[in-house]
Design an enzyme around this catalytic site. Structure first.
Site, PDB file in Angstrom:
ATOM      1  N   LYS A 117       0.888  -1.357   0.040  1.00 30.09           N
ATOM      2  CA  LYS A 117       0.126  -0.019   0.014  1.00 30.09           C
ATOM      3  C   LYS A 117       0.869   1.302   0.027  1.00 30.09           C
ATOM      4  O   LYS A 117       0.471   2.137  -0.423  1.00 30.09           O
ATOM      5  CB  LYS A 117      -0.856   0.053   1.261  1.00 30.09           C
ATOM      6  CG  LYS A 117      -1.904  -1.247   1.074  1.00 30.09           C
ATOM      7  CD  LYS A 117      -3.343  -0.483   1.257  1.00 30.09           C
ATOM      8  CE  LYS A 117      -4.209  -1.878   0.823  1.00 30.09           C
ATOM      9  NZ  LYS A 117      -5.578  -1.645   1.342  1.00 30.09           N
ATOM     10  N   LYS A 199      -3.543 -10.231  -6.841  1.00 34.90           N
ATOM     11  CA  LYS A 199      -4.827 -10.244  -6.184  1.00 34.90           C
ATOM     12  C   LYS A 199      -6.065  -9.232  -6.616  1.00 34.90           C
ATOM     13  O   LYS A 199      -5.763  -8.335  -6.942  1.00 34.90           O
ATOM     14  CB  LYS A 199      -4.526 -10.020  -4.808  1.00 34.90           C
ATOM     15  CG  LYS A 199      -5.652 -10.487  -4.061  1.00 34.90           C
ATOM     16  CD  LYS A 199      -5.293 -10.106  -2.354  1.00 34.90           C
ATOM     17  CE  LYS A 199      -5.618  -8.393  -2.197  1.00 34.90           C
ATOM     18  NZ  LYS A 199      -6.443  -8.105  -1.011  1.00 34.90           N
ATOM     19  N   LYS A 202     -10.417  -4.413  -4.451  1.00 37.94           N
ATOM     20  CA  LYS A 202     -11.527  -3.279  -4.782  1.00 37.94           C
ATOM     21  C   LYS A 202     -10.550  -2.078  -5.087  1.00 37.94           C
ATOM     22  O   LYS A 202     -11.462  -1.120  -5.660  1.00 37.94           O
ATOM     23  CB  LYS A 202     -12.392  -3.371  -3.683  1.00 37.94           C
ATOM     24  CG  LYS A 202     -12.110  -3.195  -2.323  1.00 37.94           C
ATOM     25  CD  LYS A 202     -13.193  -3.153  -1.250  1.00 37.94           C
ATOM     26  CE  LYS A 202     -12.986  -3.810   0.209  1.00 37.94           C
ATOM     27  NZ  LYS A 202     -11.738  -3.255   0.926  1.00 37.94           N
TER      28      LYS A 202
HETATM   29  P1  ATP Z   1      -8.327  -3.030  -0.531  1.00 38.85           P
HETATM   30  O1  ATP Z   1      -7.908  -2.951  -2.220  1.00 38.85           O
HETATM   31  O2  ATP Z   1      -8.869  -1.904  -0.114  1.00 38.85           O
HETATM   32  O3  ATP Z   1      -6.948  -3.658  -0.178  1.00 38.85           O
HETATM   33  P2  ATP Z   1      -9.386  -5.825  -1.015  1.00 38.85           P
HETATM   34  O4  ATP Z   1     -10.158  -5.776  -2.075  1.00 38.85           O
HETATM   35  O5  ATP Z   1      -7.891  -6.263  -1.071  1.00 38.85           O
HETATM   36  O6  ATP Z   1      -8.944  -4.155  -0.299  1.00 38.85           O
HETATM   37  P3  ATP Z   1     -10.049  -6.465   1.659  1.00 38.85           P
HETATM   38  O7  ATP Z   1     -10.877  -5.274   2.218  1.00 38.85           O
HETATM   39  O8  ATP Z   1      -8.551  -5.912   2.045  1.00 38.85           O
HETATM   40  O9  ATP Z   1     -10.034  -6.398   0.292  1.00 38.85           O
HETATM   41  O10 ATP Z   1     -10.381  -7.934   2.078  1.00 38.85           O
HETATM   42  C1  ATP Z   1     -11.648  -8.221   2.564  1.00 38.85           C
HETATM   43  C2  ATP Z   1     -11.565  -9.785   2.887  1.00 38.85           C
HETATM   44  O11 ATP Z   1     -11.604 -10.424   1.786  1.00 38.85           O
HETATM   45  C3  ATP Z   1     -10.197  -9.946   3.666  1.00 38.85           C
HETATM   46  O12 ATP Z   1     -10.619 -11.215   4.414  1.00 38.85           O
HETATM   47  C4  ATP Z   1      -9.454 -10.571   2.631  1.00 38.85           C
HETATM   48  O13 ATP Z   1      -8.525 -11.506   2.772  1.00 38.85           O
HETATM   49  C5  ATP Z   1     -10.653 -11.008   1.590  1.00 38.85           C
HETATM   50  N1  ATP Z   1     -10.114 -10.932   0.118  1.00 38.85           N
HETATM   51  C6  ATP Z   1      -9.688  -9.939  -0.562  1.00 38.85           C
HETATM   52  N2  ATP Z   1      -9.458  -9.912  -1.667  1.00 38.85           N
HETATM   53  C7  ATP Z   1      -9.306 -11.518  -1.998  1.00 38.85           C
HETATM   54  C8  ATP Z   1      -9.012 -12.101  -3.105  1.00 38.85           C
HETATM   55  N3  ATP Z   1      -8.702 -11.393  -4.281  1.00 38.85           N
HETATM   56  N4  ATP Z   1      -9.143 -13.404  -3.068  1.00 38.85           N
HETATM   57  C9  ATP Z   1      -9.713 -14.194  -1.560  1.00 38.85           C
HETATM   58  N5  ATP Z   1      -9.904 -13.307  -0.588  1.00 38.85           N
HETATM   59  C10 ATP Z   1      -9.656 -11.969  -0.540  1.00 38.85           C
END
Ligand code: ATP
Ligand code: LTN
Length: 336
Positions: A117, A199, A202
């Site tokens: 980040k 990954k 969002k």
């Molecule tokens: P950001 O982009 O704001 O970091 P993010 O999309 O990575 O957000 P988080 O809010 O960090 O998502 O994650 C929410 C939950 O979903 C966490 O438990 C995370 O481990 C899970 N998660 C997020 N993205 C994935 C993914 N691509 N595959 C599996 N699990 C995920």
């Protein structure tokens, strides 16, 4: 189950930093919905965490409520699960500060999410982004959580919470339960549809890599039809994340949604090329998300209901959280 036996505690949160994705659904929320009868479950919108990255206030407010509606629509019954907004329970910020004082600079420096980040937000590497895992540890420890159901990317943070809890208990006695990550076998790491080495996230800048929970079926189908498959000439649905990351990611998605094993999915598509496989994955995703989207849209029109869920959730969460906070304040020597 014997009513007198205390159930184990599950706790997890998601930052309302963007619209929820298929990654957070398959990696986290979908698995939460099956736990309510067996565990005491707490799920929250991590809005305190979300402001570690600059947010537009109106969007943050809208997304926080939308996320609550999506939790419920995905199957989390607010009667059976404690659903709340993190900032509604001040004990998170309060314990967060104490935990900060027991978390080491070196530990925080090793966190992959911080490194990722801060590379993405070079203009705003603030203190909150760095100490984020200490607040996350506080979230978990406040509820004496046994398990933390998250995707694979959060394992390192849960491990940090364990280490800090053990350190604290080592000084003050048995204050915190030591939590364990609870990570799904399939769906723990859903990758971007356009760059399967990253990954699905969002806050991804490429909206085509990411499928959102509230997205229209035709948009979801378009994204799956255009999903990157691999540059080999094989055109065969075979799971091999190193050599075929794009196809393997689609297999994972299909397996997680249909609750089939990976070999079962491979068998189902023997002899089918990518041209057949990709739309089939898209259709499975559309049908899985359709009821969630429709129910979330309905709930979002019922503002009074959503506010009531937030209010009672915060009250129930606050009750548990304050018990731990009081104990901690006493242990560290605050006058209470
Ligand atoms: P950001 O982009 O704001 O970091 P993010 O999309 O990575 O957000 P988080 O809010 O960090 O998502 O994650 C929410 C939950 O979903 C966490 O438990 C995370 O481990 C899970 N998660 C997020 N993205 C994935 C993914 N691509 N595959 C599996 N699990 C995920
Ligand atoms: N860091 C998590 C969100 C989060 C969380 C938590 C998850 C904040 N506090 C406590 C589990 C338990 C994320 O980025 N997904």
């Amino acid at each position: 189950m014997d009513e007198n036996v205390k159930k184990k505690v599950m706790l997890s949160g998601i930052q309302p930093s963007g619209d929820l994705t298929l990654g957070s659904y398959l990696g986290a929320i979908k698995n939460w919905t099956e736990l309510a009868d067996q565990y005491d479950c707490y799920y929250f919108m991590a809005d305190l965490h979300a402001i570690t990255v600059r947010q537009n206030p109106a969007d943050l407010r809208r997304r926080t409520l939308a996320q609550m509606a999506q939790y419920i629509a995905a199957g989390l019954d607010p009667e059976k699960n404690v659903l709340f907004i993190q900032s509604h329970v001040p004990a998170h910020a309060q314990l967060g500060w104490v935990i900060n004082c027991y978390t080491m600079f070196g530990e925080l420096s090793r966190m992959t999410q911080f490194k990722d980040k801060s590379a993405k937000n070079a203009e705003n590497i603030n203190g909150g982004l760095f100490t984020y895992p200490a607040l996350m540890a506080a979230d978990i420890l406040l509820y004496q959580a046994d398990y933390v159901p998250v995707g694979g990317d959060q394992k390192q943070h849960v491990e940090l919470a364990r280490n800090v809890a053990e350190r604290f208990n080592g000084v003050y006695g048995d204050v915190f339960r030591i939590p364990e990550p609870y990570i799904p076998k399939v769906g723990a790491r859903i990758m971007s549809l356009t760059s399967p080495e990253n990954k699905m996230s969002k806050s991804d800048r490429d909206p085509n890599g990411c499928v959102y929970l509230m997205e229209k079926p035709e948009d979801i189908m378009r994204k799956f039809k255009r999903a990157v498959t691999d540059s080999d000439t094989e055109n065969c649905v075979r799971y091999d994340p190193a050599a075929k990351p794009g196809v393997s990611n689609l297999i994972q998605i299909y397996a997680a949604i249909t609750e089939k094993s990976i070999p079962e999915v491979e068998n189902e598509f023997v002899g089918c090329g990518y041209g057949v496989f990709k739309p089939r994955v898209g259709e499975a995703v559309v049908e899985c998300l359709r009821p969630v989207r429709e129910e979330a849209e309905r709930l979002l029109r019922d503002k009074a209901y959503l506010s009531e869920v937030c209010r009672t959730g915060a009250e129930r969460a606050g009750y548990t959280a304050n018990r731990t906070l009081r104990k901690v304040y006493k242990k560290v020597g605050f006058v209470i």
